[in-house]
Each structure stands twice: as C-alpha cells, then as structure tokens.
Design an enzyme around this catalytic site. Sequence first.
Site, PDB file in Angstrom:
ATOM      1  N   TYR A  92      54.362  99.067  58.448  1.00  0.00           N
ATOM      2  CA  TYR A  92      53.639  98.162  57.584  1.00  0.00           C
ATOM      3  C   TYR A  92      52.614  97.864  57.293  1.00  0.00           C
ATOM      4  O   TYR A  92      51.859  96.997  56.558  1.00  0.00           O
ATOM      5  CB  TYR A  92      53.163  96.658  58.860  1.00  0.00           C
ATOM      6  CG  TYR A  92      54.585  96.144  59.869  1.00  0.00           C
ATOM      7  CD1 TYR A  92      56.119  95.932  58.749  1.00  0.00           C
ATOM      8  CD2 TYR A  92      54.811  96.583  61.172  1.00  0.00           C
ATOM      9  CE1 TYR A  92      56.930  95.673  59.533  1.00  0.00           C
ATOM     10  CE2 TYR A  92      56.332  97.083  62.057  1.00  0.00           C
ATOM     11  CZ  TYR A  92      56.864  96.116  61.097  1.00  0.00           C
ATOM     12  OH  TYR A  92      58.128  96.074  62.087  1.00  0.00           O
ATOM     13  N   TYR A 469      59.206  88.407  61.943  1.00  0.00           N
ATOM     14  CA  TYR A 469      58.414  87.987  63.111  1.00  0.00           C
ATOM     15  C   TYR A 469      56.333  88.870  62.331  1.00  0.00           C
ATOM     16  O   TYR A 469      55.429  88.866  63.250  1.00  0.00           O
ATOM     17  CB  TYR A 469      58.000  89.271  63.714  1.00  0.00           C
ATOM     18  CG  TYR A 469      58.134  90.621  64.815  1.00  0.00           C
ATOM     19  CD1 TYR A 469      58.916  91.559  64.339  1.00  0.00           C
ATOM     20  CD2 TYR A 469      57.385  90.241  65.616  1.00  0.00           C
ATOM     21  CE1 TYR A 469      58.449  92.880  65.004  1.00  0.00           C
ATOM     22  CE2 TYR A 469      56.647  92.014  65.922  1.00  0.00           C
ATOM     23  CZ  TYR A 469      57.751  92.717  65.270  1.00  0.00           C
ATOM     24  OH  TYR A 469      57.056  94.012  65.854  1.00  0.00           O
ATOM     25  N   ARG A 470      56.712  90.206  60.931  1.00  0.00           N
ATOM     26  CA  ARG A 470      55.721  90.683  60.893  1.00  0.00           C
ATOM     27  C   ARG A 470      56.710  91.489  59.373  1.00  0.00           C
ATOM     28  O   ARG A 470      57.553  91.897  59.535  1.00  0.00           O
ATOM     29  CB  ARG A 470      55.920  92.289  61.912  1.00  0.00           C
ATOM     30  CG  ARG A 470      54.524  92.836  62.217  1.00  0.00           C
ATOM     31  CD  ARG A 470      54.587  94.666  63.535  1.00  0.00           C
ATOM     32  NE  ARG A 470      53.803  95.179  63.531  1.00  0.00           N
ATOM     33  CZ  ARG A 470      53.776  95.906  64.338  1.00  0.00           C
ATOM     34  NH1 ARG A 470      55.335  96.045  65.257  1.00  0.00           N
ATOM     35  NH2 ARG A 470      53.398  96.600  64.246  1.00  0.00           N
TER      36      ARG A 470
END
Lengths: 526, 526
Positions: A92, A469-470
């Site tokens: 991420y 969610y991310r």
Amino acid sequence: MTLVLPPNVSESRFLRALRELASIVGASNVLTSAERLQDYVDPFTPQPQAHEFAASAVVLPASVDEIREVLTIARADGLPLWPVSTGRNFAYGGAAPRLRGSVVLDLKRMNRILEVDETLAYALVEPGVTYFDLHAELHRRALQLWIDPAAAGWGSVVGNTLERGFGYTAYGDHAAHQCGMEVMLANGELVRTGMGAIEIGRAWQLYKGGFGPSYDTMFMQSNLGIVTKLGLWLMPRPEEYRIVHVKLPGERDLEAAVETLRPLRLDETIRNHAVIEGAIRHAAGVSTRTDWYDGVGPMPDSVVDEIVRRLDIGRWNVHFAVYGSADLVDVRFAAARRAFARLPGARIEANRYAADAEPAGGSERNMAGIPAMSAFRMLDWRGGAGAHVDFSPICPFRGRDAMRQYSVAKARLAEYGFDYYGGFTAGERHLHHIVATIFDRDDPKQTDAAADLQRVLMSDARSEGYGVYRTHLATMDFAASQYDFNDGALLRMSETIKDALDPQGILAPGKSGIWPRSWRGKRGDV
Amino acid sequence: MTLVLPPNVSESRFLRALRELASIVGASNVLTSAERLQDYVDPFTPQPQAHEFAASAVVLPASVDEIREVLTIARADGLPLWPVSTGRNFAYGGAAPRLRGSVVLDLKRMNRILEVDETLAYALVEPGVTYFDLHAELHRRALQLWIDPAAAGWGSVVGNTLERGFGYTAYGDHAAHQCGMEVMLANGELVRTGMGAIEIGRAWQLYKGGFGPSYDTMFMQSNLGIVTKLGLWLMPRPEEYRIVHVKLPGERDLEAAVETLRPLRLDETIRNHAVIEGAIRHAAGVSTRTDWYDGVGPMPDSVVDEIVRRLDIGRWNVHFAVYGSADLVDVRFAAARRAFARLPGARIEANRYAADAEPAGGSERNMAGIPAMSAFRMLDWRGGAGAHVDFSPICPFRGRDAMRQYSVAKARLAEYGFDYYGGFTAGERHLHHIVATIFDRDDPKQTDAAADLQRVLMSDARSEGYGVYRTHLATMDFAASQYDFNDGALLRMSETIKDALDPQGILAPGKSGIWPRSWRGKRGDV
C-alpha cells in the site's frame, strides 16, 4: 543534500528546519541523502509514479518528548509530516508519504514492549515493535500467550493494527483486539484513550470504552494524531489445536465454501480468521508461474486446472484452525468436518498439534501465532522485480457475493493481462477479499496496466455496492470518494475534525483521502 | 404553559420557537405542560436536585427530516436540545437533561425495525425500538436469532447500546456488537459510518471499520451527534444451552469466584456475560428487606448470613450460561463445573434447555435472550418510594481488585447507612462492578445521603486507580474530571471536536462532562 523540498517551503527555510530537527533528535536521525531516503520510496511503485510520493527527509525521534518538539517545528515551518510506525506496509505504499515533499516521521526507534500481562493476556507496545519482536519476547519469558501475526512478521504491531490489518488466529481482527492508546495530537497534546485517562489507572488495556465518547478507532487509517503507545489483547495459548485444510475441486465451489464456513463462524465452531484461497495463490507457495506457463496474458483456466491436478490442491483451498482443550478441539473439528464433508469432492486434511508444537509451514505457523515472512514468496511468482498492489474490497459473508466479486475481478484482471491471485479471509459477517496484482516493476507496460487496473477494479466493485477497506497511496482519494453517502458527509466530518485538531495541517495530509484545509487543493492530484 | 425556560432565552422568543417546532412535528408532539413534562423528570432524584435537571419542553420528531428542521430552529434560537432514544435509563437520570431548561428531543416515535437479516444475523433499528419490540419481531417472524436484552426490557436498543449498556448472553457487550450508524450532526448533516458511507452499500452492518477513521464509538455516551439508526449483531439461536448457578458460602469467596471465572472467560469456555452477585441482590429477587431486618443503618453481616442460610443461596452467587450444539454444551459445562467444583463449599446447579425452551425466571430469561422487567424488583427491597442510583466502576478481572472494590464500597455504604447491594458482570478482561444505592426518595435524609455517597464512592475508587464507566447526570462532571491524564487532555480533545461539530453548542450540553464553548461556564454547576 535532498532533492525534494516540502511544498511551499523554500530551500533555506527547509535547511534551517532540518538543523532544528537535528538539534532535537540528533544529526544521525535526520536523513536527507538520496541513499538513505531510498528506504522510504514506495517499494512497489515504479518511477515516475513513485516520484509523486517522494519524501523530502526522514526524522527518527526516540521519545514522545522528541515528537512534541518535532511538531513544534513542523507547525512553525509548515512542514507536512508523514508518521509511520516502521513503514513495512509494502503493498500500500511502504513508508512513502501521500504528499510529495512530506517529512517522514519514522517511529521505529520507539520500540519498547512496555508491558505484557500474562494473567489478563495483553500487551502495551510502542510503534517500533514488530510481530517478530513481540513473539520473541513472549518466547523469552515463556509466557502462555500467543500473538496474532500479520502476513509479514516484520511489520509493526501498532502500524498493522492502525491500518486494520488482520491475521489468522482467533484474534485475527487486530482492530477488534486493540484496547487503549496513547496519541499525540498535532498541537503536542498527549491523550490517553479509554481508561488510560485515569492517571494512575489499572484498566487501560482491559476495558475499551472509558467514560464518554471513545476515540481509538478515530486514529485508525487516520491522520488525526500520532499513536505512540497501543494496547492489544493476546490469545491465551490453547491446550491444543488442529489446523485443517479443505480442498475443493471446482471454480464455483467458492460459493459453497463460503456458505459452509459462515454458520461455523457465526456459531463459534471456527473462531479463527479462516482463509479461502484460490489455486494460484496456493501454488505460489511451492512453485513459480514459469513452472506452468510462459505465454503472455493471463494463465488459461486449463493451466490452472493442471496446477490443481499436479500439485494435488483444490481450485479453492479452505484453511482454518480450531483451538482449545482436547475435547473442545475434538467437538469443534468434528462439527466443521461434518459440514465440509457434505461438499461434493471435498478432501479434508487435518494436523493436530499440542500447545508447544510448532507447525513447519508458513501459513500453518501463522495460524499458530508464529510470525513468518512466507507471504513474500508471492513476489517470485511472476519473476523479474516482483511487486504487487492489492485490491481489497469488503465482501458480505455470502456465497453469491463472493462469487460475484471473484468473477468480476477475474475477468478484469484477465483483460489487463493478469492472473487472479487472491483469496478471502473470514471475519464474522464479512470476508476480506484480497486480490493481488503481481507485476514486474521493471516492465513499464505491466506497471502501467497494474496501476490503471486498480481504479477499474474499485469502480467495478463500487457499482455493485462494495468498497475497499484499505488502499495504496495512489488511490486513497479515489477510495474515499467512493464513500459518498449524502454527498460525502463522512469525509466532510473527518475534515472538520481534522481542521479542529490540526489547524496547520501538518499531520499526514491526504492520508485516507483526508486533507487539511491548507492542503485541500492537492486532493486527487496524482 | 411551561415553568422552565432555556437559559438565555426570553419567554417570548421561546414561545415563538415552540410554535415553529409545532409547525414541524405537529402541536401534539411539542409538550410543555407540567403534567406532560412529568415523564421527563429524573425519576429517581428528589426535589430540589431534580429541579436542576428540568426540561423546558419536549419535542417528538417522527423522522430524520423533522430532526433536521428542529436543529435549524435550535441553532437559530440557541435552544439546547437533549436527545433521548426513549429515556428509560432510570438509574442515571431517565429522560431528564443535564442542563436545566434544555428541550428534550425524544426519538421514541422513530421506532421502526428497518431490517433483520437472519442469514448474516444482524438488525438495523431506529432509536424508539425497545428490547421488547425487537424480541417480539424475531418471535413473530420465527427467526433463529436471539437478542441480548438489557436488564430492563423496556429500554431502547439504540439508547442502551450508545450508553455502553450490557446484557447477559454471549453478545452481552452491546457496544462491541454494534455495527454501523446513521448520525445527524448539529448542522443537520446526515452521516453514515463505516460501510454505510457507500451509498448503495451491502456491508453497513457487516464490517465495522469502513475506509479511513471510524467514528461509531465517538457517538457513544456522547453529545457529538444524534444517532438516528443503529446496526447491531444478533446471536444465532444455539441448538441448546445450559444455565448454571454456583453458590459460594463465604464473603471472601468473591476473590476465588473471580479467579475461577477469568480463565474460563479468556479461553472461551464461558462466552456469556457471567454475573457474580452478592447475597442481598440475589435475595431481593424473592423477598424484601423488612422480611429480614427493620433496624436503622446497614443490615448486619449476621442477618446477611441468615438470609443466605434461610434462602439456601450463596454469599456470592455466580450465574453463567454455555451455548452451542449438545456436545459443545457438554464439554463447556464439564470444564466450567470442574473449575468451580474446586472451590470449597461450592454448590453447583444447572438447568438444561433445548433451543426453543424458555426459562421461567427473569435472570435466566435474560441469559436466554428474552427481555424482562425483573430488574425493577430491586425497588421494592427498601420499601417506600423505591429509587436507586448506581455506582459503576470498571474492575480489572482479578480477584484482589474485586475484593478491594467490594470491601471499600461496602464500608462506605455502611457508613452512610446503606446495604451493599451489588454484583459484578464479567466482560473478557474487566468486570462491570455495579453497586446500587437503594433509597426511599420520599425520605430526605436517605436521598441526601445517597447523593453525597456517590461522590465519595467515586473518590474512593479513583484513589485506587479505578474509574466509572457511566454515571448519573449529577456526577457527569465529577466523573469526567477523574479522567484527568495530562491535565484532562482527553476532555479537552472532546471539547475541541465538540466546538468544531456543534459551534452553537445546541446538542446535549454537559453530557458526559463535555460542554460546548457557549455553555462551558455551567460545568460543575449542580
């Protein structure tokens, strides 16, 4: 000297700020050389996109007091800070900041395990503590407690919990097993949440609520404060446990796997974060893609079928564990086996372990509370400079939702030339669907396609009512814009709170799509 | 006409505001007569103290749109509003507002059960829905789900959850089983939390986190918004269950009871919110105080011993339940029985129920997910106009902490002329210690003593490092002042957020000790 400046800060002012920062944390803890900054470059994003996420410098404070002084300088000089616990969140963005020119505030030197209570089964840790560290400490002290490791054991316990990471045991929902925080606000105020606000309190890590509103989750995936201590609950070591693998032959068996697993999760037969993984992800643990296929584009289904046959795995592979006393494990395993045995073609294997026995394989080790690095094997799947970016929608715990998310994603991935490399991890009423796009980051075509694909996958999901969610730095604004009920009222509320708690806008501008007033014009600017 | 005006509002301005409010909600839904306001007087606090918590009027909106219009008027006219779901929170002030002259915003007309999903085991409800309502709905539709009722079944599901109430089943931690909210902010903005911010979302009641910071717990015990919808998880009806009662003979057996219960809770043998209650509270279910004693001052220990002997109960009485399939219930019960059987003098009774069997007694019914009103029997214990106020410290789940809290409280209660009427409800790592001071509210000496006593009990607890989880209107400022780490940084942060989200300070000034800027001078003013 650094090549990147914080936005709106002159070089002379920045140099002065760096000297002031060095006077607080020591010159060796202010990093500015290109070589030292290399560790803070988004590890899986190629130039030129990674360029957008370049840090201007890195500061490594050793204490809460040093953080407070760093904040004073940042407020005075308008320096955006990007706090990371250890920055190991590779899929991420790693330690890289959302806003180019931010100063990374790396908390890895704050790495004390402040408390482990065996009786009440909790720990209090600083941001620099990794899953490996905490596991080693429990082992060293021979405590009858387990950690729940993230997929990569080198990650920060605090960082993973704050990002709502998850693991594999009965304590797999990391956010749900967090209890009590210490947080420094942008103005230098130190807050302890919940029962921690009782100065000499005895229940900081025991009861989440405290008195009045509670805020722990407000500091998750957040730029509203810097978490400097975090409490987490630990799982009492079970008397024994059994790790179970169910191999399902057909592509459409995903639906039945989900429908079978849900009632077992809801009635607490299975308490751990069970995993349903696709054949390719399973195969990547023991082989590489070129062992099977060297054509261009996505691997044909016939090849996937061959992998399944030759490796003797399932098209879908369910992995779960049952824990407890010997008789409890027996009862739970029998119930779960009965349920899965009803599925046509299901093959069930189980390994029984005493409390002090350790499984050999990485994924089994994770289900036994032992951190590992086997998750990184995936990078070898595709070959070259292996990298991945994850698309992570929340899936309702229903077979038809899982099939829909899988089918849509698989088709899109194929369109962009990628295999479906994914699986589902079971919460209680939802599944985390994790779809990794694996690419060679030295191949511009692959990297461009992977980047474009993420937005397409997110749009596909959104049109069906699903949200992630991310997400990676590059798609934080995009993800936030999908959470748009009432014209984005939730994000507006976040930004109202942001401006109140951080009027100068120095903490992590752009994190999770939240921009402080001073940087709001940067939204979407990647 | 009403006798109480909102502070700083002239009678003519108030009358105009009432007319405007009536134009929104209908004249019959604006209450101003002394008779109608009687339902909104703190039910257990005597005059003159209750006078401090008098409402000026009550408004009963029927919808979110009506609430928005009420807020517009409140902001324009500086009317403080005190939102209540149904206001049944009797021990802590009922529907009465903290700030005298506030207009109660009673949401009881918003009483729709919007959704019950049997497959994924959740419900979405409005504030006016009571535990009785939700239970009746599950029953009517023959759904295989249980609710977890609060002690008094007439309470609002939303209200109890927001106040961090708790129940008796495996879903006893109401805040932990809440998932997703709709909240109206003071400015009229409607926010949906978590996955609810996906406009057409499918996971609002399935996954708590959403994307970015999450806020549900910020709206608990809070005045930062008006919760208009709330999601909660429901427990799948177990195949069978066993309710177990353990009678322990000695006063000091509390310590062993706690030490025995903790590992059973932590290893998930016992999943419900087990209760350890003192002899007097247990006796109040089947007798009144005058049956045993009519002296002044606290009941002597010798009389308590006589109650224990004559009623064949324990000095401490542990009540718990195990749920699941028949064999799981057997295994869990056997483990728990083995553990408690080791305690000297312990007597263990158990009642086994099939899924569709209903226990007869109130406390057993609560453990079977059936709402009851038996908790109110306590009001008859002391006789006269029975009332109670609760002292509710969080207790670490350790025997020595429980003994310390019990001993100190018992001595103080005796000093003020009251019996120890209390017990402990078991979370996972904490106990809710609930100590009821029962008094005749027509007896000024008793009521004054009860009121003084609360602050003394809280001070005693604080000096040992304990804090309350909830408190009466009269002691909200006092409780908040105990959460004083770093000179009250947590409360300062709450008030910074309060001022940002509610600059006019119209929502529930003083709730949980949080005062908006415009009313901050009122702090401690009771």
